[in-house]
Design an enzyme around this catalytic site. Sequence first.
Site, PDB file in Angstrom:
ATOM      1  N   CYS A 166       2.712  -5.025   6.967  1.00 16.35           N
ATOM      2  CA  CYS A 166       2.400  -4.780   5.557  1.00 16.35           C
ATOM      3  C   CYS A 166       3.563  -4.073   4.866  1.00 16.35           C
ATOM      4  CB  CYS A 166       1.118  -3.959   5.425  1.00 16.35           C
ATOM      5  SG  CYS A 166      -0.379  -4.906   5.763  1.00 16.35           S
ATOM      6  N   HIS A 198       0.825  -1.219   0.000  1.00 17.69           N
ATOM      7  CA  HIS A 198       0.000   0.000   0.000  1.00 17.69           C
ATOM      8  C   HIS A 198       0.853   1.261   0.000  1.00 17.69           C
ATOM      9  CE1 HIS A 198       0.568   0.986   4.342  1.00 17.69           C
ATOM     10  NE2 HIS A 198       0.617  -0.325   4.506  1.00 17.69           N
TER      11      HIS A 198
END
Length: 535
Positions: free
Chosen positions: A446, A427
Amino acid sequence: MFISPTRSGIVRFMAGFFALFVSLSLAAPVEAEMTAFRQAVASSAARDKDIAAFYQSREYKPFWTAANAGARRRALIEALSDAPEHGLPARRYDVEGLLARLDAARTPKARGIVEVEMSRVFVQYARDVQTGVLVPGRVVSDIKREVPYRERLSYLENFARSHPRGFFRALPPDSNEYTRLMKEKKKLESLLGAGGWGAQVPAGALKPADTGAAVVALRNRLIAMGFLRRTTTQSYDAAIQKAVQQFQLAHGLEADGVAGASTMAEINKDAGERLQSVLVAMERERWMNMPRGERHILVNLTDFTARVMDNDTLTFETRSVVGATASDRRSPEFSDVMEFMVINPTWNVPRSIAVKEYLPMFQRNPNAAGHLRLVDSRGRTVSRSAVNFGAYTARTFPFNIKQPPGQRNALGLVKFMFPNKYNIYLHDTPAKNLFSREVRAFSHGCIRLQEPFDFAYTLLSRQTDDPEGFFRAKLNTGVETVVPLEQPVPVHLIYRTAFTKAKGHMQYRRDIYGRDAQIWSALSEAGVALRAVQG
């Protein structure tokens, strides 16, 4: 560490071994001997269902010890003898002991026992060289990789139908990476045999214009490593500065040409430590002995990069931020398939973060983190003033926490989804300053991308003639939008402290999570050894 022996001892064993089978072929066994052989095979194989099934299918006839099985025997012995070339634990296969037992097998029963032993060693070697010596998740719990194991019985069945030497040649990974790692392994083994890179640099740090014995040691080490042409300079001149920069680029360091503390620590690592990294990388490559995908995404956690690869050629690369080094934040290793991207995403705060970080914050100040919304089980936004946060524990907290789309969203303006049970994805991020750091381990697990828009354009280029225009049109709405990938893309989260490039220097990175140290310890315990090969 041991000095690699010549193969003359193996050859002598093989000569006696093959002479034995010539003599066996001249005297056809009587039926009683054959019965004894088959009984010995059946009894010895009973402890291994796959090997037992193989011999049952062939009515317990000899596979390795038949007079006409010479090509199989030779191919097996040659492969076992070459096991150290692949960084495998030679003692696990004990080729000299196996040959000795073959030489001593003078009765049908003894030959039957050795027959099964050869099949056991064959299956063990075949699996080790194809998909690895270790089971990764048993060594490091954060390695979630699904190793592409083959059925053990299939090795015997396929070998029976194959050209023996060709079968063994096809077992190891056929990737360019594995081939280049093997080349580096041989280079380092020869280097160890010749004494390594020489004396370490006796300085904590050096900089341009410095002079003296430490600079000479730095010069000599850079020459030995292949970063500097031979020179007699005794000062930290422009040539040494450029060589230090090249070294830094090959080791994931800030390429400023100054041999600071972190650079000096890497320069002073010895060839044996680098060889360990290469051997671990070869083992890791065996765990991924499968097609990666014509187009795939490769995230090397130690290198802090994300790459789009097309036919093993780099198409796009961007810096990344990975999970922090705390035990509960480290990014796991696994492979999955990216199916879609979300433009203007909502951040659905993971339960672990919600109860460990935000619930205590709300208990101290109910109005803290005002950019986040509380949502009940029916999807309704709940007013903070209506909630007694002190009444809840991490187990009983009944709300979800969400952050609406926007510039301040923790996921930035786009996320890339390969749905998985670890809740890991790629992301954007508003925290752009972290990408300038040398070590970029800061997330909850992440992968944050420095150039997420360009990453999106690369992925969309296969399904629209104007990927940037398409993306910007969705972005400008400000509305959360899911964009499926017409051709889903495999994603591989890997961890390599040693990896290669098609051209240029070998690449080494720091073991940020300590995983490779654990893997090397397990490989060493299994019998993998550093070899110093003397030319």
